[in-house]
Design a protein around this motif. Sequence first.
Motif, PDB file in Angstrom:
ATOM      1  N   THR A  57       3.559   9.003  13.526  1.00 35.27           N
ATOM      2  CA  THR A  57       2.400   8.379  12.891  1.00 35.27           C
ATOM      3  C   THR A  57       1.220   8.346  13.857  1.00 35.27           C
ATOM      4  OG1 THR A  57       3.870   6.993  11.552  1.00 35.27           O
ATOM      5  CG2 THR A  57       1.578   6.308  11.701  1.00 35.27           C
ATOM      6  N   GLU A  60      -0.252  11.813  14.057  1.00 35.69           N
ATOM      7  CA  GLU A  60      -1.023  12.115  12.854  1.00 35.69           C
ATOM      8  C   GLU A  60      -2.352  11.366  12.875  1.00 35.69           C
ATOM      9  OE1 GLU A  60       1.512  11.106   9.581  1.00 35.69           O
ATOM     10  OE2 GLU A  60       2.919  12.723   9.998  1.00 35.69           O
ATOM     11  N   THR A  61      -2.308  10.120  13.322  1.00 40.13           N
ATOM     12  CA  THR A  61      -3.528   9.324  13.402  1.00 40.13           C
ATOM     13  C   THR A  61      -4.492   9.921  14.424  1.00 40.13           C
ATOM     14  OG1 THR A  61      -2.241   7.352  12.837  1.00 40.13           O
ATOM     15  CG2 THR A  61      -4.411   6.988  13.769  1.00 40.13           C
ATOM     16  N   LYS A  63      -4.691  13.062  15.214  1.00 41.74           N
ATOM     17  CA  LYS A  63      -5.258  14.263  14.599  1.00 41.74           C
ATOM     18  C   LYS A  63      -6.349  13.890  13.605  1.00 41.74           C
ATOM     19  CE  LYS A  63      -1.118  17.114  15.062  1.00 41.74           C
ATOM     20  NZ  LYS A  63      -0.005  17.765  14.340  1.00 41.74           N
ATOM     21  N   ALA A  64      -6.094  12.850  12.801  1.00 42.65           N
ATOM     22  CA  ALA A  64      -7.094  12.401  11.830  1.00 42.65           C
ATOM     23  C   ALA A  64      -8.341  11.892  12.544  1.00 42.65           C
ATOM     24  CB  ALA A  64      -6.507  11.314  10.928  1.00 42.65           C
ATOM     25  N   THR A  66      -9.444  12.825  15.494  1.00 42.67           N
ATOM     26  CA  THR A  66     -10.150  14.002  16.018  1.00 42.67           C
ATOM     27  C   THR A  66     -10.924  14.694  14.900  1.00 42.67           C
ATOM     28  OG1 THR A  66      -8.432  14.276  17.698  1.00 42.67           O
ATOM     29  CG2 THR A  66      -9.851  16.167  17.257  1.00 42.67           C
ATOM     30  N   ALA A  67     -10.285  14.831  13.727  1.00 44.94           N
ATOM     31  CA  ALA A  67     -10.961  15.469  12.593  1.00 44.94           C
ATOM     32  C   ALA A  67     -12.180  14.657  12.171  1.00 44.94           C
ATOM     33  CB  ALA A  67      -9.990  15.630  11.420  1.00 44.94           C
ATOM     34  N   CYS A  68     -12.041  13.342  12.148  1.00 40.35           N
ATOM     35  CA  CYS A  68     -13.168  12.478  11.773  1.00 40.35           C
ATOM     36  C   CYS A  68     -14.298  12.565  12.799  1.00 40.35           C
ATOM     37  CB  CYS A  68     -12.705  11.030  11.619  1.00 40.35           C
ATOM     38  SG  CYS A  68     -11.715  10.737  10.145  1.00 40.35           S
TER      39      CYS A  68
END
Length: 152
Positions: A57, A60-61, A63-64, A66-68
């Motif tokens: 988790t 994944e957070t 990665k999210a 970084t994407a944001c």
Amino acid sequence: DAMVVAQLQEGLLKRCNALAEQIQQGAPAAAERQAAVDGAMKDLEAAKVHQEKTAETYLETQKALTACQDAKKEAEQKVEEAEPTLESAKKVLQEASVELENYQNYNWTCFEELKEHRLAEPEAATTAEASEAKDVATTEPLTEAAVATAGA
């Protein structure tokens, strides 16, 4: 010598029996300790599974996040690129607003002048008609030529 060996055997036998009895008495406590160890092992396995899920988790957070952050940078860049266009659009809007206001003011002023002129005209016409009526009544009757000219 045999007596010493017999006493030694007897002492060792007593000692072995005492230790065996002590071991037997400690067996229930050992079983309790083993149960505690088994429970701790199960808790450890559950904690490992939870840690793995939490780690997944977390990744994944990350990665999210970084994407944001990338999306935010891209949006900021687009805002910077669009800013000159926005400023020129604001300038055009301001100019159009001023032009519209001037147009409306000019036309409103023309309307008011026409309205005042129209209102002033019937008063003048009424006054002119009244004076003509007086002139006609006081002057001689019209000749046929004057009537024909007025009708034409």
